[in-house]
Motif scaffolding. Structure first.
Motif, mmCIF file in Angstrom:
data_model
loop_
_atom_site.group_PDB
_atom_site.id
_atom_site.type_symbol
_atom_site.label_atom_id
_atom_site.label_comp_id
_atom_site.label_asym_id
_atom_site.label_seq_id
_atom_site.Cartn_x
_atom_site.Cartn_y
_atom_site.Cartn_z
ATOM 1 N N ILE A 12 0.819 -1.215 0.000
ATOM 2 C CA ILE A 12 0.000 0.000 0.000
ATOM 3 C C ILE A 12 0.855 1.267 0.000
ATOM 4 C CG2 ILE A 12 -1.957 1.213 1.010
ATOM 5 C CD1 ILE A 12 -2.646 -1.415 2.481
ATOM 6 N N GLY A 13 1.735 1.408 0.998
ATOM 7 C CA GLY A 13 2.658 2.543 1.009
ATOM 8 C C GLY A 13 2.038 3.863 1.415
ATOM 9 N N LEU A 14 0.979 3.829 2.239
ATOM 10 C CA LEU A 14 0.421 5.085 2.737
ATOM 11 C C LEU A 14 1.390 5.716 3.728
ATOM 12 C CD1 LEU A 14 -3.322 4.095 3.369
ATOM 13 C CD2 LEU A 14 -2.300 5.096 1.316
ATOM 14 N N LEU A 15 1.486 7.016 3.681
ATOM 15 C CA LEU A 15 2.397 7.724 4.592
ATOM 16 C C LEU A 15 1.709 7.894 5.936
ATOM 17 C CD1 LEU A 15 3.748 10.366 2.079
ATOM 18 C CD2 LEU A 15 4.850 8.260 2.827
ATOM 19 N N PRO A 16 2.265 7.313 7.002
ATOM 20 C CA PRO A 16 1.563 7.255 8.294
ATOM 21 C C PRO A 16 1.346 8.607 8.958
ATOM 22 C CG PRO A 16 3.823 6.460 8.515
ATOM 23 C CD PRO A 16 3.574 6.634 7.053
ATOM 24 N N HIS A 17 2.200 9.597 8.630
ATOM 25 C CA HIS A 17 2.078 10.902 9.284
ATOM 26 C C HIS A 17 1.098 11.825 8.564
ATOM 27 C CE1 HIS A 17 5.029 11.425 6.093
ATOM 28 N NE2 HIS A 17 4.768 12.727 6.123
ATOM 29 N N MET A 18 0.534 11.347 7.456
ATOM 30 C CA MET A 18 -0.435 12.136 6.701
ATOM 31 C C MET A 18 -1.836 11.559 6.870
ATOM 32 S SD MET A 18 1.310 12.963 3.022
ATOM 33 C CE MET A 18 2.700 14.092 2.845
ATOM 34 N N SER A 67 -8.722 -0.319 8.684
ATOM 35 C CA SER A 67 -8.444 -1.738 8.502
ATOM 36 C C SER A 67 -7.586 -1.946 7.262
ATOM 37 C CB SER A 67 -9.757 -2.522 8.349
ATOM 38 O OG SER A 67 -10.376 -2.199 7.111
ATOM 39 N N GLY A 68 -7.080 -3.173 7.112
ATOM 40 C CA GLY A 68 -6.255 -3.465 5.938
ATOM 41 C C GLY A 68 -7.006 -3.259 4.636
ATOM 42 N N GLY A 69 -8.274 -3.708 4.610
ATOM 43 C CA GLY A 69 -9.082 -3.535 3.407
ATOM 44 C C GLY A 69 -9.350 -2.077 3.099
ATOM 45 N N GLN A 70 -9.609 -1.284 4.147
ATOM 46 C CA GLN A 70 -9.831 0.151 3.944
ATOM 47 C C GLN A 70 -8.562 0.841 3.457
ATOM 48 O OE1 GLN A 70 -11.243 1.037 7.902
ATOM 49 N NE2 GLN A 70 -13.396 0.992 7.266
ATOM 50 N N GLN A 71 -7.417 0.462 4.019
ATOM 51 C CA GLN A 71 -6.156 1.046 3.570
ATOM 52 C C GLN A 71 -5.901 0.738 2.095
ATOM 53 O OE1 GLN A 71 -2.650 0.534 6.049
ATOM 54 N NE2 GLN A 71 -3.916 0.264 7.865
ATOM 55 N N GLN A 72 -6.230 -0.495 1.688
ATOM 56 C CA GLN A 72 -5.996 -0.847 0.289
ATOM 57 C C GLN A 72 -6.937 -0.082 -0.631
ATOM 58 O OE1 GLN A 72 -3.692 -1.513 -1.842
ATOM 59 N NE2 GLN A 72 -3.224 -3.496 -0.928
ATOM 60 N N VAL A 101 -5.853 2.312 -3.799
ATOM 61 C CA VAL A 101 -6.423 2.291 -5.152
ATOM 62 C C VAL A 101 -6.849 3.688 -5.580
ATOM 63 C CG1 VAL A 101 -8.348 1.462 -6.561
ATOM 64 C CG2 VAL A 101 -7.144 -0.120 -5.036
ATOM 65 N N ILE A 102 -7.579 4.405 -4.730
ATOM 66 C CA ILE A 102 -8.071 5.721 -5.158
ATOM 67 C C ILE A 102 -6.943 6.748 -5.202
ATOM 68 C CG2 ILE A 102 -10.405 5.248 -4.369
ATOM 69 C CD1 ILE A 102 -9.887 7.143 -1.996
ATOM 70 N N ARG A 103 -5.884 6.548 -4.403
ATOM 71 C CA ARG A 103 -4.737 7.457 -4.523
ATOM 72 C C ARG A 103 -4.143 7.378 -5.928
ATOM 73 N NH1 ARG A 103 0.418 6.564 -0.717
ATOM 74 N NH2 ARG A 103 0.405 4.622 -1.923
ATOM 75 N N ALA A 104 -4.137 6.156 -6.493
ATOM 76 C CA ALA A 104 -3.626 5.992 -7.855
ATOM 77 C C ALA A 104 -4.530 6.649 -8.888
ATOM 78 C CB ALA A 104 -3.479 4.500 -8.170
ATOM 79 N N LEU A 105 -5.794 6.908 -8.507
ATOM 80 C CA LEU A 105 -6.744 7.521 -9.434
ATOM 81 C C LEU A 105 -6.845 9.038 -9.289
ATOM 82 C CD1 LEU A 105 -9.705 5.009 -8.942
ATOM 83 C CD2 LEU A 105 -8.248 5.179 -10.956
ATOM 84 N N ALA A 106 -6.264 9.576 -8.229
ATOM 85 C CA ALA A 106 -6.517 10.970 -7.857
ATOM 86 C C ALA A 106 -6.147 11.974 -8.940
ATOM 87 C CB ALA A 106 -5.786 11.305 -6.557
ATOM 88 N N ILE A 160 -3.082 2.658 -15.046
ATOM 89 C CA ILE A 160 -2.883 2.292 -13.643
ATOM 90 C C ILE A 160 -2.205 0.929 -13.593
ATOM 91 C CG2 ILE A 160 -4.008 1.809 -11.433
ATOM 92 C CD1 ILE A 160 -6.349 3.554 -12.450
ATOM 93 N N LEU A 161 -1.147 0.833 -12.814
ATOM 94 C CA LEU A 161 -0.429 -0.417 -12.614
ATOM 95 C C LEU A 161 -0.759 -0.940 -11.220
ATOM 96 C CD1 LEU A 161 3.077 0.658 -13.992
ATOM 97 C CD2 LEU A 161 1.093 -0.186 -15.273
ATOM 98 N N MET A 162 -1.070 -2.227 -11.128
ATOM 99 C CA MET A 162 -1.447 -2.814 -9.843
ATOM 100 C C MET A 162 -0.646 -4.094 -9.630
ATOM 101 S SD MET A 162 -5.594 -2.077 -9.949
ATOM 102 C CE MET A 162 -5.756 -1.871 -8.178
ATOM 103 N N ASP A 163 0.239 -4.063 -8.655
ATOM 104 C CA ASP A 163 1.164 -5.174 -8.415
ATOM 105 C C ASP A 163 0.701 -5.997 -7.214
ATOM 106 O OD1 ASP A 163 3.262 -6.894 -8.409
ATOM 107 O OD2 ASP A 163 4.817 -5.397 -8.033
ATOM 108 N N GLU A 164 -0.064 -7.058 -7.484
ATOM 109 C CA GLU A 164 -0.621 -7.930 -6.451
ATOM 110 C C GLU A 164 -1.209 -7.123 -5.288
ATOM 111 O OE1 GLU A 164 0.980 -11.798 -5.835
ATOM 112 O OE2 GLU A 164 2.808 -11.308 -6.910
ATOM 113 N N PRO A 165 -2.091 -6.179 -5.584
ATOM 114 C CA PRO A 165 -2.535 -5.252 -4.538
ATOM 115 C C PRO A 165 -3.375 -5.868 -3.436
ATOM 116 C CG PRO A 165 -3.859 -4.983 -6.514
ATOM 117 C CD PRO A 165 -2.745 -5.919 -6.864
ATOM 118 N N PHE A 166 -4.040 -7.008 -3.708
ATOM 119 C CA PHE A 166 -4.952 -7.569 -2.722
ATOM 120 C C PHE A 166 -4.425 -8.842 -2.064
ATOM 121 C CE2 PHE A 166 -8.180 -5.957 -6.046
ATOM 122 C CZ PHE A 166 -7.992 -4.641 -5.634
ATOM 123 N N SER A 167 -3.225 -9.252 -2.401
ATOM 124 C CA SER A 167 -2.739 -10.572 -1.977
ATOM 125 C C SER A 167 -2.509 -10.688 -0.478
ATOM 126 C CB SER A 167 -1.450 -10.920 -2.722
ATOM 127 O OG SER A 167 -0.434 -9.986 -2.442
#
Length: 370
Positions: A85-91, A138-143, A147-152, A158-165
């Motif tokens: 996912i790679g969300l920035l925790p401080h944001m 949750s993990g599902g919410q973070q994922q 996904v929507i960050r890639a759409l913003a 859009i490239l998706m590398d095993e995003p739900f595994s």
């Protein structure tokens, strides 16, 4: 939209990761790259945004050689979703989603509105989630946020590398459904890497099988299921998905329990039995010998006459089959007489079951599909 032309990748140790890849990815399609670990699927995908450079050959995006593009600017125009996912925790969630639009110096009012639209699109109320931090999801919410960050920034690719595994099975299936629904709305060109055959069959417009750095087969899920290119593809798909339907199961594997009543049963009692068992007709038997079938409409039509029983309203001209007959015989009878089920009798003419249209649909789906 995206074209690979004789693309190869050879590393310094001599390992050949890709061998003469030729692939056209259509505008607006969801293409899945699939294969075993080390087959080259992720390497192929990462060449599209130049995270990996080819040793030879050319990758085109909208007819332009991507080597002529600034890699940083190229990546800002290509959405990228990864497993971690790679969300920035401080944001906050809103800030995470808005990263690329801000980098591209898009109008703040526009991208703030876009963030809210995207959160709504994946079922996350902006009023509730915009100011939360990744650890509060949750993990599902973070994922979903990934996904929507890639759409913003509204990228065409859009490239998706095993995003739900990494998700649990329920969350994974929900996100697969959401991705399919989302793609129907946004019609982006999506390249999706997975090793999960069920996932590929569920979401893909086309599937590209890879093995040892080469493309083995590219086609729609339907055509791949019907005509796998070779044993490798067949084995990867799995035998249970490739049932050829040449031999249907025996009748006893398909039939349901019959709901029986005796001929002397009154019509009120018969209706009660139908309602209890959620059926619209009863198999009428005497000492378990088949006598006929009483349907709900015949019972209703005669209901006001308290003297009548099932013997008076049952249909005695109902086709039946023997246990030793084939399922093809049942299908033929159902189609010929336009009936919803066929009683099954044994050698002693006792009723042992019924084969219904519903049970036939189930067995056909299991036979020909997954």
């Amino acid at each position: 939209m995206i074209k690979f032309e004789n693309v190869e990748k050879v590393y310094e140790d001599g390992f050949k990761a890709l061998k003469g890849i030729n692939l056209d990815i259509k505008d607006g399609e969801l293409l899945v790259l699939i294969g075993p670990s080390g087959c080259g699927k992720t390497t192929t995908m990462r060449m599209i945004n130049r995270l990996i450079e080819p040793s030879s050959g050319t990758v085109y995006l909208d007819g332009e050689d991507i080597k002529d593009s600034n890699p940083v600017l190229l990546r800002r125009d290509i959405g990228y979703v990864i497993q971690s996912i790679g969300l920035l925790p401080h944001m906050t969630i809103g800030q995470n989603v808005a990263i690329v639009p801000k980098l591209k110096k898009m109008d703040k009012e526009k991208y703030e509105k876009k963030v809210d639209e995207l959160l709504n699109l994946v079922g996350l109320d902006p009023k509730t989630y915009r100011e939360r931090y990744p650890t509060e999801l949750s993990g599902g919410q973070q994922q979903r946020i990934g996904v929507i960050r890639a759409l913003a920034a509204d990228p065409p690719v859009i490239l998706m590398d095993e995003p739900f595994s990494a998700l649990d099975p329920i969350s994974r299936e929900q996100l697969q459904d959401e991705l399919v629904n989302l793609q129907e709305e946004i019609k982006k060109t999506i390249v999706f890497v997975t090793h999960d055959m069920d996932e590929a069959l569920k979401i893909a417009d086309r599937i590209c099988f890879m093995k040892d750095g080469e493309i083995v087969q590219v086609d729609t899920p339907e055509k791949i299921l019907r005509r796998p290119a070779n044993d490798f593809v067949s084995e990867f798909i799995g035998e249970d998905r490739l049932k050829d339907g040449t031999e249907l199961p025996s009748i006893d594997r398909v039939m349901d329990k019959p709901i029986k009543e005796r001929p002397s049963k009154g019509l009120a009692g018969a209706l009660k039995t139908m309602r209890k068992n959620r059926v619209d007709s009863l198999i009428v038997t005497e000492k378990n010998k088949f006598k006929g079938v009483a349907g709900v409409w015949a019972v209703q039509k005669n209901f006001s006459d308290e003297t009548k029983s099932l013997a008076d309203v049952m249909d005695t001209e109902v086709p039946t089959v023997q246990m030793n007959q084939s399922l093809e015989d049942v299908v033929e009878l159902i189609n010929k007489y336009n009936i919803s089920y066929v009683p099954v009798l044994n050698d002693e003419e006792n009723v042992v079951g019924v084969v219904t249209r519903a049970s036939l649909v189930e067995v056909m789906a299991d036979k020909y599909l997954d």
